[in-house]
Scaffold this motif. Structure first.
Motif, PDB file in Angstrom:
ATOM      1  N   ALA A 162       0.851  -1.188   0.000  1.00 13.99           N
ATOM      2  CA  ALA A 162       0.000   0.000   0.000  1.00 13.99           C
ATOM      3  C   ALA A 162       0.882   1.231   0.000  1.00 13.99           C
ATOM      4  O   ALA A 162       1.813   1.355   0.806  1.00 13.99           O
ATOM      5  CB  ALA A 162      -0.913   0.006   1.221  1.00 13.99           C
ATOM      6  N   LEU A 163       0.611   2.162  -0.896  1.00 14.78           N
ATOM      7  CA  LEU A 163       1.311   3.439  -0.934  1.00 14.78           C
ATOM      8  C   LEU A 163       0.396   4.484  -0.298  1.00 14.78           C
ATOM      9  O   LEU A 163      -0.733   4.698  -0.755  1.00 14.78           O
ATOM     10  CB  LEU A 163       1.620   3.830  -2.379  1.00 14.78           C
ATOM     11  N   VAL A 164       0.868   5.106   0.781  1.00  6.90           N
ATOM     12  CA  VAL A 164       0.051   6.086   1.500  1.00  6.90           C
ATOM     13  C   VAL A 164       0.860   7.360   1.710  1.00  6.90           C
ATOM     14  O   VAL A 164       2.089   7.362   1.647  1.00  6.90           O
ATOM     15  CB  VAL A 164      -0.424   5.548   2.875  1.00  6.90           C
ATOM     16  N   GLY A 165       0.142   8.449   1.988  1.00  7.25           N
ATOM     17  CA  GLY A 165       0.801   9.702   2.289  1.00  7.25           C
ATOM     18  C   GLY A 165       1.298   9.735   3.724  1.00  7.25           C
ATOM     19  O   GLY A 165       0.851   8.952   4.584  1.00  7.25           O
ATOM     20  N   ALA A 166       2.200  10.647   4.018  1.00  2.44           N
ATOM     21  CA  ALA A 166       2.785  10.740   5.362  1.00  2.44           C
ATOM     22  C   ALA A 166       1.745  11.064   6.424  1.00  2.44           C
ATOM     23  O   ALA A 166       1.942  10.752   7.604  1.00  2.44           O
ATOM     24  CB  ALA A 166       3.887  11.803   5.356  1.00  2.44           C
ATOM     25  N   ASP A 167       0.628  11.660   6.024  1.00  2.00           N
ATOM     26  CA  ASP A 167      -0.416  12.021   6.989  1.00  2.00           C
ATOM     27  C   ASP A 167      -1.556  11.010   7.036  1.00  2.00           C
ATOM     28  O   ASP A 167      -2.558  11.249   7.720  1.00  2.00           O
ATOM     29  CB  ASP A 167      -0.980  13.409   6.636  1.00  2.00           C
ATOM     30  N   VAL A 221       0.908   9.662  -9.317  1.00  2.00           N
ATOM     31  CA  VAL A 221       0.238   8.907  -8.259  1.00  2.00           C
ATOM     32  C   VAL A 221       0.751   9.356  -6.893  1.00  2.00           C
ATOM     33  O   VAL A 221      -0.021   9.600  -5.959  1.00  2.00           O
ATOM     34  CB  VAL A 221       0.462   7.393  -8.438  1.00  2.00           C
ATOM     35  N   ALA A 222       2.081   9.462  -6.763  1.00  2.00           N
ATOM     36  CA  ALA A 222       2.674   9.851  -5.483  1.00  2.00           C
ATOM     37  C   ALA A 222       2.197  11.228  -5.050  1.00  2.00           C
ATOM     38  O   ALA A 222       1.889  11.454  -3.871  1.00  2.00           O
ATOM     39  CB  ALA A 222       4.198   9.818  -5.586  1.00  2.00           C
ATOM     40  N   ALA A 223       2.129  12.154  -5.984  1.00  4.89           N
ATOM     41  CA  ALA A 223       1.687  13.506  -5.639  1.00  4.89           C
ATOM     42  C   ALA A 223       0.243  13.499  -5.162  1.00  4.89           C
ATOM     43  O   ALA A 223      -0.103  14.201  -4.191  1.00  4.89           O
ATOM     44  CB  ALA A 223       1.839  14.420  -6.852  1.00  4.89           C
ATOM     45  N   ASP A 243       9.871   8.539  -5.956  1.00  4.50           N
ATOM     46  CA  ASP A 243      10.816   9.374  -5.208  1.00  4.50           C
ATOM     47  C   ASP A 243      10.095  10.645  -4.765  1.00  4.50           C
ATOM     48  O   ASP A 243      10.201  11.698  -5.377  1.00  4.50           O
ATOM     49  CB  ASP A 243      12.020   9.711  -6.086  1.00  4.50           C
ATOM     50  N   HIS A 244       9.346  10.490  -3.689  1.00  2.00           N
ATOM     51  CA  HIS A 244       8.540  11.604  -3.187  1.00  2.00           C
ATOM     52  C   HIS A 244       8.608  11.593  -1.663  1.00  2.00           C
ATOM     53  O   HIS A 244       8.306  10.573  -1.034  1.00  2.00           O
ATOM     54  CB  HIS A 244       7.088  11.469  -3.661  1.00  2.00           C
ATOM     55  N   PRO A 245       8.992  12.677  -1.035  1.00  6.09           N
ATOM     56  CA  PRO A 245       9.172  12.665   0.425  1.00  6.09           C
ATOM     57  C   PRO A 245       7.870  12.510   1.204  1.00  6.09           C
ATOM     58  O   PRO A 245       7.900  12.169   2.382  1.00  6.09           O
ATOM     59  CB  PRO A 245       9.821  14.028   0.706  1.00  6.09           C
ATOM     60  N   GLY A 246       6.734  12.731   0.547  1.00  8.63           N
ATOM     61  CA  GLY A 246       5.472  12.701   1.275  1.00  8.63           C
ATOM     62  C   GLY A 246       4.735  11.393   1.231  1.00  8.63           C
ATOM     63  O   GLY A 246       3.567  11.328   1.645  1.00  8.63           O
ATOM     64  N   VAL A 247       5.366  10.300   0.751  1.00 10.14           N
ATOM     65  CA  VAL A 247       4.689   9.001   0.683  1.00 10.14           C
ATOM     66  C   VAL A 247       5.577   7.919   1.254  1.00 10.14           C
ATOM     67  O   VAL A 247       6.802   8.069   1.334  1.00 10.14           O
ATOM     68  CB  VAL A 247       4.302   8.630  -0.768  1.00 10.14           C
ATOM     69  N   ARG A 248       4.955   6.816   1.644  1.00 15.11           N
ATOM     70  CA  ARG A 248       5.712   5.630   2.036  1.00 15.11           C
ATOM     71  C   ARG A 248       4.949   4.385   1.621  1.00 15.11           C
ATOM     72  O   ARG A 248       3.727   4.399   1.488  1.00 15.11           O
ATOM     73  CB  ARG A 248       6.004   5.617   3.530  1.00 15.11           C
ATOM     74  N   SER A 249       5.720   3.328   1.390  1.00 13.75           N
ATOM     75  CA  SER A 249       5.159   2.055   0.966  1.00 13.75           C
ATOM     76  C   SER A 249       5.125   1.108   2.165  1.00 13.75           C
ATOM     77  O   SER A 249       6.135   0.942   2.862  1.00 13.75           O
ATOM     78  CB  SER A 249       6.022   1.462  -0.159  1.00 13.75           C
TER      79      SER A 249
END
Length: 312
Positions: A162-167, A221-223, A243-249
């Motif tokens: 699952a790819l989710v945002g930092a929040d 998608v990451a954005a 490569d986006h600082p606001g997401v994690r897998s």
């Protein structure tokens, strides 16, 4: 009677597309030139093969009878070229499922025969290209029903993260159960009825909210995921992480969803290099454990874990 194979190929393409414009683009010729080829073939055969009316393009009864042997004639022509040259041309493989980066799997093969990769839009478009002899094989996620003249072989299954945002409420977790995402919106790159895997995932784990848009690549998608703490996307665990600082897998467990990759080809006219490609997949599956599957731990949509597996 001598037939020009360029004219035969033009007919097969129009018969597959039922549209002169699309067929002309695939042949890289003008619609006028395509119409001339069809007219020359019909004149040679002494009968109409296609109806061009206000309701679009349709095969005549003669065209329907001619289509199968026309495809066989194109296959025989390819075989004749191979016999003279002493070696087959590269195996033309269309891939689809671009958000999940299918080329990384083909690139990981060792001992594979010469390949000429292309990009299909989705399973139906690649199946049509196979039927029209524009490509020799397809690589992506295959699901039933398939046309009767095509066959497939499962070559890899891989975990989905699952790819989710930092929040996102679950962003700090080391792993997540799929049903814990039911209150989040699933990002989809197209209408859900065109996305077999995501549709089955949503049904199985109770995901009812959707978000998304056109597939513009992983960065897009990451954005989107980073900007919306209430949504998530699904990406293969072995795929490239945006490569986006606001997401994690985050790995999914209990069960772990698996994405299935298959090779698809024409049953009646396999390319000479196809056995070597299947052997390369079998060796990669053995070395990299690409076909590991534990029904008590993993989840695959119905029909994905077929009996006919590469090397099995």
């Amino acid at each position: 009677m001598d037939l020009d194979l360029a004219h035969v190929r033009a007919f097969v393409l129009v018969a597959g597309e039922l549209h002169f414009g699309r067929a002309a683009r695939r042949l890289a010729i003008s619609q006028q030139a395509l119409s001339k080829r069809i007219a020359a073939l019909e004149s040679r055969l002494g009968t109409r093969l296609l109806d061009r009316g206000g309701r679009g393009v349709r095969l005549t009864p003669a065209g329907e009878r001619f289509l199968t042997p026309a495809r066989q004639a194109l296959t025989a022509g390819d075989a004749a070229v191979v016999a003279v040259r002493g070696e087959a041309r590269p195996l033309r493989v269309d891939v689809w499922g671009h958000l999940y980066a299918p080329m990384r799997t083909l690139a990981a093969l060792t001992g594979a025969p010469p390949l000429e990769p292309g990009h299909g839009r989705d399973l139906p478009s690649v199946a049509a290209a196979l039927a029209d002899h524009q490509v020799d094989a397809g690589f992506g996620r295959v699901h039933p029903p398939l046309p009767g003249d095509l066959t497939s072989r499962l070559v890899r299954v891989e975990p989905v993260d699952a790819l989710v945002g930092a929040d996102h409420p679950l962003a700090r977790r080391d792993r997540v159960r799929p049903d814990e995402l039911r209150d989040s919106a699933l990002w989809t790159p197209a209408p859900l009825d065109r996305l077999h895997f995501l549709s089955r995932f949503a049904d199985r784990f109770g995901t009812t909210r959707l978000t998304g848009g056109t597939n513009l690549g992983l960065d897009h998608v990451a954005a989107h995921v980073a900007a919306d703490p209430g949504c998530f996307a699904l990406l293969p665990a072995d795929g490239p992480v945006p490569d986006h600082p606001g997401v994690r897998s985050i790995p999914l467990v209990d069960p772990t969803p698996l994405y299935a990759w298959s090779l698809l080809w024409r049953r009646d006219s396999p390319h000479p290099f196809l056995p070597a490609l299947l052997d390369a997949f079998a060796e990669a599956a053995r070395q990299r454990r690409w076909l590991e599957h534990d029904p008590g731990r993993d989840w695959l949509p119905d029909g994905d874990w077929v009996v006919e597996r590469v090397g099995g």
